[in-house]
Design a protein around this motif. Sequence first.
Motif, PDB file in Angstrom:
ATOM      1  N   THR A  76       0.833  -1.210   0.000  1.00  0.00           N
ATOM      2  CA  THR A  76       0.000   0.000   0.000  1.00  0.00           C
ATOM      3  C   THR A  76       0.868   1.260   0.000  1.00  0.00           C
ATOM      4  O   THR A  76       0.437   2.315  -0.473  1.00  0.00           O
ATOM      5  N   GLU A  77       2.075   1.151   0.523  1.00  0.00           N
ATOM      6  CA  GLU A  77       3.099   2.190   0.405  1.00  0.00           C
ATOM      7  C   GLU A  77       4.399   1.529  -0.030  1.00  0.00           C
ATOM      8  O   GLU A  77       4.670   0.386   0.326  1.00  0.00           O
ATOM      9  N   VAL A  78       5.196   2.254  -0.817  1.00  0.00           N
ATOM     10  CA  VAL A  78       6.467   1.722  -1.298  1.00  0.00           C
ATOM     11  C   VAL A  78       7.536   2.805  -1.178  1.00  0.00           C
ATOM     12  O   VAL A  78       7.236   3.980  -0.911  1.00  0.00           O
ATOM     13  N   LEU A  79       8.767   2.396  -1.411  1.00  0.00           N
ATOM     14  CA  LEU A  79       9.888   3.336  -1.440  1.00  0.00           C
ATOM     15  C   LEU A  79      10.257   3.605  -2.899  1.00  0.00           C
ATOM     16  O   LEU A  79      10.410   2.670  -3.687  1.00  0.00           O
ATOM     17  N   ALA A  80      10.362   4.883  -3.247  1.00  0.00           N
ATOM     18  CA  ALA A  80      10.864   5.296  -4.560  1.00  0.00           C
ATOM     19  C   ALA A  80      12.281   5.806  -4.344  1.00  0.00           C
ATOM     20  O   ALA A  80      12.487   6.813  -3.654  1.00  0.00           O
ATOM     21  N   VAL A  81      13.253   5.106  -4.913  1.00  0.00           N
ATOM     22  CA  VAL A  81      14.670   5.391  -4.646  1.00  0.00           C
ATOM     23  C   VAL A  81      15.280   6.050  -5.876  1.00  0.00           C
ATOM     24  O   VAL A  81      15.380   5.438  -6.952  1.00  0.00           O
ATOM     25  N   ALA A  82      15.682   7.310  -5.730  1.00  0.00           N
ATOM     26  CA  ALA A  82      16.282   8.073  -6.830  1.00  0.00           C
ATOM     27  C   ALA A  82      17.797   8.072  -6.683  1.00  0.00           C
ATOM     28  O   ALA A  82      18.321   8.236  -5.580  1.00  0.00           O
ATOM     29  N   ARG A  83      18.477   7.920  -7.829  1.00  0.00           N
ATOM     30  CA  ARG A  83      19.944   8.011  -7.832  1.00  0.00           C
ATOM     31  C   ARG A  83      20.317   9.437  -8.231  1.00  0.00           C
ATOM     32  O   ARG A  83      20.346   9.778  -9.416  1.00  0.00           O
ATOM     33  N   VAL A  84      20.591  10.276  -7.234  1.00  0.00           N
ATOM     34  CA  VAL A  84      20.854  11.696  -7.490  1.00  0.00           C
ATOM     35  C   VAL A  84      22.356  11.960  -7.435  1.00  0.00           C
ATOM     36  O   VAL A  84      23.085  11.346  -6.640  1.00  0.00           O
ATOM     37  N   PRO A  85      22.864  12.855  -8.302  1.00  0.00           N
ATOM     38  CA  PRO A  85      24.286  13.215  -8.233  1.00  0.00           C
ATOM     39  C   PRO A  85      24.637  13.794  -6.863  1.00  0.00           C
ATOM     40  O   PRO A  85      23.801  14.422  -6.206  1.00  0.00           O
ATOM     41  N   GLY A  99      -3.968   1.336  -5.991  1.00  0.00           N
ATOM     42  CA  GLY A  99      -4.300   0.144  -6.755  1.00  0.00           C
ATOM     43  C   GLY A  99      -3.218  -0.906  -6.783  1.00  0.00           C
ATOM     44  O   GLY A  99      -3.306  -1.869  -7.554  1.00  0.00           O
ATOM     45  N   LEU A 100      -2.181  -0.752  -5.957  1.00  0.00           N
ATOM     46  CA  LEU A 100      -1.056  -1.697  -5.907  1.00  0.00           C
ATOM     47  C   LEU A 100      -0.435  -1.907  -7.282  1.00  0.00           C
ATOM     48  O   LEU A 100       0.076  -2.985  -7.608  1.00  0.00           O
ATOM     49  N   ARG A 101      -0.436  -0.852  -8.104  1.00  0.00           N
ATOM     50  CA  ARG A 101       0.088  -0.984  -9.470  1.00  0.00           C
ATOM     51  C   ARG A 101       1.604  -0.922  -9.538  1.00  0.00           C
ATOM     52  O   ARG A 101       2.208  -1.376 -10.510  1.00  0.00           O
ATOM     53  N   MET A 102       2.236  -0.331  -8.533  1.00  0.00           N
ATOM     54  CA  MET A 102       3.701  -0.292  -8.521  1.00  0.00           C
ATOM     55  C   MET A 102       4.241  -1.527  -7.821  1.00  0.00           C
ATOM     56  O   MET A 102       3.752  -1.912  -6.752  1.00  0.00           O
ATOM     57  N   ARG A 103       5.257  -2.122  -8.422  1.00  0.00           N
ATOM     58  CA  ARG A 103       5.870  -3.319  -7.867  1.00  0.00           C
ATOM     59  C   ARG A 103       7.381  -3.098  -7.714  1.00  0.00           C
ATOM     60  O   ARG A 103       7.982  -2.315  -8.465  1.00  0.00           O
ATOM     61  N   PRO A 104       8.002  -3.784  -6.757  1.00  0.00           N
ATOM     62  CA  PRO A 104       9.446  -3.622  -6.569  1.00  0.00           C
ATOM     63  C   PRO A 104      10.218  -3.905  -7.852  1.00  0.00           C
ATOM     64  O   PRO A 104       9.913  -4.844  -8.587  1.00  0.00           O
ATOM     65  N   GLY A 105      11.215  -3.064  -8.113  1.00  0.00           N
ATOM     66  CA  GLY A 105      12.057  -3.216  -9.292  1.00  0.00           C
ATOM     67  C   GLY A 105      11.643  -2.364 -10.469  1.00  0.00           C
ATOM     68  O   GLY A 105      12.394  -2.252 -11.449  1.00  0.00           O
ATOM     69  N   MET A 106      10.461  -1.728 -10.418  1.00  0.00           N
ATOM     70  CA  MET A 106      10.007  -0.912 -11.550  1.00  0.00           C
ATOM     71  C   MET A 106      10.884   0.330 -11.714  1.00  0.00           C
ATOM     72  O   MET A 106      11.298   0.955 -10.736  1.00  0.00           O
TER      73      MET A 106
END
Length: 373
Positions: free
Chosen positions: A138-147, A201-208
Amino acid sequence: MKPFLFSLLLTLPALAVDAPPVILDEAGVKNLGIETVEAAETTFEETAFALGRIEEIPSNHAVLSSRIAGRILEMKVFEGDVVTAGQPLVKVESRQPGDPPPSVELKSPIGGLVSSAHVRLGEPVEPEKELLDISDLTEVLAVARVPEHIAGKLKPGTTQAHIRVAALGGEALDGTLLRFGTSADRESGTIDAIFRVPNPGLRMRPGMRTEFSVVLSKRENVLSVPRIALQGDPASRVVYVKDFDLPNAFRKVPVRIGQMNDRFVEILGGLLPADEVVTTGSYALGFAGGSGPSLKEALDAAHGHEHNADGSEISAAQKAAKAAGKGEDHDHAAPSPLLTRFFMASTAILFVLLVIVSMAKLRPAQPETPETT
């Protein structure tokens, strides 16, 4: 001499006549899908682009296991199923003797998605064996690779980012920076910036794969329009503005732009607040031939009196000539003022060129220096 001539020739395009508006009928507007927004002074964000990925929250991952040795007697769920906390998932038959042997029903420790199954029906199990993995997405982590130089401008708890995932289509999610990763990547010179976001909607999955527009700063009262409205090449930017007078008419307006972010472009000149700018369909307008009435017909209908073919007002002399019956065989439409200025400027430039060339020819030749022996 040549640089001077070249600079004069460069001034000619600036004297060109303004292009007439693109006039469409109702069907043309619908076929092009024309949509407009008002240019407005808003809060403008300076953003930095980054790529990243979706990961699950570690505390939202659970494992189903059995406290007794036995075999799988019943499987009630499989990979990809969504379960609730306390829902029966697996039935295990004990190895203890009995007729029938005793069995135990294993229930889900959390609600979520069955991300993986490690057993099949009838397979023997031991207490140390993992049966199912369950993830609450229901919640996920979005991990950005920032300079690394960008990371210095970000602050956990306050920095925002607009996050886009292909699985969500064009929808963008807003996330707040939670924390940074524990170490940097030496090869790429980046560090993980971790955002916590909802997962509708649980549309995001790990690794996307994920795209980020990380907000670095904000400015107030900046005139801006959506980026989709901007057309033309980098040296000559234009937008299409809905004519305030003529229905279904759109004028090409040159603009001077400033900064861009992921959604908007700053307008430094060429537009005023409340101008209706075309967004969807703006690119197609550059190729539209005009399916509606002519400029003269549109102006006649809007103003209730006749105009010339170029859209200019009919002069008193033209009206008098027409009333006297002198305008039947010839077109007495007055030339456009811009066209008149164009020809006057062209004539002046050509005259200056002629004078310069004549002076160059009349200039006495330099006497040759006699050779000495």
